[in-house]
Design a protein around this motif. Sequence first.
Motif, PDB file in Angstrom:
ATOM      1  N   PRO A  66       0.798  -1.225   0.000  1.00 12.87           N
ATOM      2  CA  PRO A  66       0.000   0.000   0.000  1.00 12.87           C
ATOM      3  C   PRO A  66       0.834   1.280   0.000  1.00 12.87           C
ATOM      4  O   PRO A  66       0.338   2.328  -0.405  1.00 12.87           O
ATOM      5  N   ASN A  67       2.087   1.219   0.405  1.00 11.10           N
ATOM      6  CA  ASN A  67       2.881   2.450   0.501  1.00 11.10           C
ATOM      7  C   ASN A  67       3.828   2.669  -0.680  1.00 11.10           C
ATOM      8  O   ASN A  67       4.691   3.535  -0.640  1.00 11.10           O
ATOM      9  N   LEU A  68       3.673   1.861  -1.725  1.00  8.28           N
ATOM     10  CA  LEU A  68       4.568   1.981  -2.874  1.00  8.28           C
ATOM     11  C   LEU A  68       4.006   2.925  -3.921  1.00  8.28           C
ATOM     12  O   LEU A  68       2.795   3.023  -4.082  1.00  8.28           O
ATOM     13  N   THR A  69       4.891   3.601  -4.665  1.00  7.73           N
ATOM     14  CA  THR A  69       4.464   4.371  -5.843  1.00  7.73           C
ATOM     15  C   THR A  69       4.343   3.411  -7.017  1.00  7.73           C
ATOM     16  O   THR A  69       5.328   2.752  -7.393  1.00  7.73           O
ATOM     17  N   ILE A  70       3.140   3.321  -7.561  1.00  9.00           N
ATOM     18  CA  ILE A  70       2.904   2.449  -8.722  1.00  9.00           C
ATOM     19  C   ILE A  70       2.307   3.320  -9.819  1.00  9.00           C
ATOM     20  O   ILE A  70       1.297   3.981  -9.606  1.00  9.00           O
ATOM     21  N   ILE A  71       2.962   3.351 -10.983  1.00 10.23           N
ATOM     22  CA  ILE A  71       2.508   4.200 -12.094  1.00 10.23           C
ATOM     23  C   ILE A  71       2.113   3.296 -13.261  1.00 10.23           C
ATOM     24  O   ILE A  71       2.915   2.476 -13.721  1.00 10.23           O
ATOM     25  N   GLY A  72       0.862   3.444 -13.708  1.00  7.18           N
ATOM     26  CA  GLY A  72       0.375   2.608 -14.806  1.00  7.18           C
ATOM     27  C   GLY A  72       0.068   3.444 -16.030  1.00  7.18           C
ATOM     28  O   GLY A  72      -0.307   4.612 -15.920  1.00  7.18           O
ATOM     29  N   CYS A  99      18.750 -12.923  -2.674  1.00  3.69           N
ATOM     30  CA  CYS A  99      18.664 -11.521  -3.097  1.00  3.69           C
ATOM     31  C   CYS A  99      20.066 -10.903  -3.153  1.00  3.69           C
ATOM     32  O   CYS A  99      20.837 -11.010  -2.193  1.00  3.69           O
ATOM     33  N   PRO A 100      20.434 -10.228  -4.260  1.00  5.37           N
ATOM     34  CA  PRO A 100      21.735  -9.537  -4.278  1.00  5.37           C
ATOM     35  C   PRO A 100      21.820  -8.550  -3.109  1.00  5.37           C
ATOM     36  O   PRO A 100      20.825  -7.910  -2.748  1.00  5.37           O
ATOM     37  N   LEU A 101      23.015  -8.435  -2.548  1.00  5.75           N
ATOM     38  CA  LEU A 101      23.199  -7.632  -1.323  1.00  5.75           C
ATOM     39  C   LEU A 101      22.721  -6.200  -1.470  1.00  5.75           C
ATOM     40  O   LEU A 101      22.172  -5.611  -0.541  1.00  5.75           O
ATOM     41  N   GLU A 102      22.888  -5.624  -2.680  1.00  2.00           N
ATOM     42  CA  GLU A 102      22.539  -4.207  -2.850  1.00  2.00           C
ATOM     43  C   GLU A 102      21.049  -3.916  -2.680  1.00  2.00           C
ATOM     44  O   GLU A 102      20.665  -2.768  -2.528  1.00  2.00           O
ATOM     45  N   TYR A 103      20.203  -4.948  -2.707  1.00  2.00           N
ATOM     46  CA  TYR A 103      18.763  -4.702  -2.571  1.00  2.00           C
ATOM     47  C   TYR A 103      18.206  -5.144  -1.213  1.00  2.00           C
ATOM     48  O   TYR A 103      17.003  -5.111  -0.993  1.00  2.00           O
ATOM     49  N   ILE A 104      19.062  -5.575  -0.307  1.00  2.00           N
ATOM     50  CA  ILE A 104      18.558  -6.116   0.967  1.00  2.00           C
ATOM     51  C   ILE A 104      17.856  -5.026   1.778  1.00  2.00           C
ATOM     52  O   ILE A 104      16.814  -5.275   2.374  1.00  2.00           O
ATOM     53  N   ASP A 105      18.437  -3.823   1.793  1.00  2.00           N
ATOM     54  CA  ASP A 105      17.894  -2.778   2.675  1.00  2.00           C
ATOM     55  C   ASP A 105      17.107  -1.696   1.944  1.00  2.00           C
ATOM     56  O   ASP A 105      17.079  -0.551   2.367  1.00  2.00           O
ATOM     57  N   ILE A 106      16.485  -2.066   0.868  1.00  2.00           N
ATOM     58  CA  ILE A 106      15.721  -1.084   0.088  1.00  2.00           C
ATOM     59  C   ILE A 106      14.374  -0.833   0.763  1.00  2.00           C
ATOM     60  O   ILE A 106      13.690  -1.760   1.186  1.00  2.00           O
ATOM     61  N   SER A 107      13.985   0.441   0.852  1.00  2.00           N
ATOM     62  CA  SER A 107      12.687   0.744   1.474  1.00  2.00           C
ATOM     63  C   SER A 107      11.686   1.198   0.407  1.00  2.00           C
ATOM     64  O   SER A 107      12.050   1.460  -0.744  1.00  2.00           O
ATOM     65  N   ASN A 108      10.423   1.317   0.820  1.00  2.00           N
ATOM     66  CA  ASN A 108       9.346   1.711  -0.106  1.00  2.00           C
ATOM     67  C   ASN A 108       9.676   2.979  -0.885  1.00  2.00           C
ATOM     68  O   ASN A 108       9.361   3.086  -2.064  1.00  2.00           O
ATOM     69  N   ASN A 109      10.305   3.944  -0.221  1.00  2.00           N
ATOM     70  CA  ASN A 109      10.573   5.233  -0.860  1.00  2.00           C
ATOM     71  C   ASN A 109      11.573   5.155  -2.002  1.00  2.00           C
ATOM     72  O   ASN A 109      11.644   6.063  -2.824  1.00  2.00           O
ATOM     73  N   ASP A 110      12.372   4.084  -2.020  1.00  2.00           N
ATOM     74  CA  ASP A 110      13.388   3.934  -3.074  1.00  2.00           C
ATOM     75  C   ASP A 110      12.810   3.322  -4.345  1.00  2.00           C
ATOM     76  O   ASP A 110      13.492   3.246  -5.368  1.00  2.00           O
ATOM     77  N   VAL A 111      11.566   2.813  -4.251  1.00  2.00           N
ATOM     78  CA  VAL A 111      11.038   1.955  -5.331  1.00  2.00           C
ATOM     79  C   VAL A 111       9.902   2.651  -6.087  1.00  2.00           C
ATOM     80  O   VAL A 111       9.040   3.288  -5.485  1.00  2.00           O
ATOM     81  N   VAL A 112       9.918   2.534  -7.406  1.00  2.00           N
ATOM     82  CA  VAL A 112       8.759   2.908  -8.226  1.00  2.00           C
ATOM     83  C   VAL A 112       8.449   1.715  -9.132  1.00  2.00           C
ATOM     84  O   VAL A 112       9.358   1.129  -9.734  1.00  2.00           O
ATOM     85  N   VAL A 113       7.173   1.341  -9.202  1.00  2.00           N
ATOM     86  CA  VAL A 113       6.746   0.245 -10.074  1.00  2.00           C
ATOM     87  C   VAL A 113       6.075   0.859 -11.304  1.00  2.00           C
ATOM     88  O   VAL A 113       5.193   1.711 -11.176  1.00  2.00           O
TER      89      VAL A 113
END
Length: 308
Positions: A66-72, A99-113
């Motif tokens: 629910p807290n992710l940015t999703i753009i369609g 999971c590759p190490l660089e994505y282990i600590d990714i939070s919602n704010n870092d992600v756009v779908v």
Amino acid sequence: MAQNVPLVLRLIASSVTAATRAGKIIRDIMSRGELGIVEKGKNDLQTEADRSAERCLMASLSQQYPNLTIIGEEGGSHCEVPSDWIVTDCDHNVLSQQCPLEYIDISNNDVVVWIDPLDGTAEYTQGLLDHVTVLVGISVKGKAVGGVIHQPYYNYQSVSSELMGRTLWGLVGLGIGGFQREDPPSDRLILTTTRSHSNTMVNTTLDAFKPDEVLRVGGAGHKVLLLMEGKAHAYIFPSKGCKKWDTCAPEAVLTAIGGKLTDIHGNAYEYHKGVEHPNLRGVLATARGVDHSSFVKKIPREVCDALS
Ligand SMILES: Nc1ncnc2c1ncn2[C@@H]1O[C@H](COP(=O)(O)O)[C@@H](OP(=O)(O)O)[C@H]1O
Ligand SMILES: [Mg+2]
Ligand SMILES: [Mg+2]
Ligand SMILES: [Mg+2]
């Protein structure tokens, strides 16, 4: 168990099942034959399948994240969807990956779908069904890193409807699943480009490469599949018109396999949430083992200037 899996892997695992469900909706609408075509702009159609597949993907992913940015692409409202369009189970093969190490600590704010619920709409309305894909791209800190490409009509001419379709995924740094990659031939040059959005600039550029063959097909997803299947060396679209939802998933999967997708100058696109949606500097993608920079160098100067 899934809650302990890093966000990016969980998202890919959820997108595999949601994209597959969206593909079934696309097939059902075509079987019923009422496409509900709307003209969004010049040479730019939307059908009931685009709208419904997007609502399925949006509802399925936003319920779980629910807290992710999703753009369609279709910018649909969040109205009610039939309950059987909401799928919240995950693909277990993806969840079980390291999971590759660089994505282990990714939070919602870092992600756009970035969601393209139906890529290749023009071809869908014309019955070129295997050009259609469902695309879910995942960007982290502005880079396209994860992607799911579902091809709902894969093998549709040879198998029954329960068996048709395929879903592949990729994560940069991990690899891909659901697909066997092949290299393009070494003794001839095969290019792929748009079938329904061509213009003089596209044709001038293709001519400059003196290709042995040009595959004019629909969909950004489908064209990148051709690169990964060894059926073409490069996807060249020196024109405006493609958007971030067209390229995010294909770029991520192609990069995960060792290929490259950039603008025609060889520069990467950004995929953060404030970015402009159109890919204003065109698209150039090359298969694994193909020298991307040699393609950049051969784009005619006037085309580079027109898309700078
Ligand atoms: N001139 C244009 N106007 C609108 N959309 C364009 C376009 N050129 C490319 N696109 C979009 O980019 C995607 C790939 O294009 P093509 O199949 O021609 O290679 C398609 O996505 P959609 O089918 O999801 O809309 C298509 O609509
Ligand atoms: Mg469209
Ligand atoms: Mg598209
Ligand atoms: Mg689309």
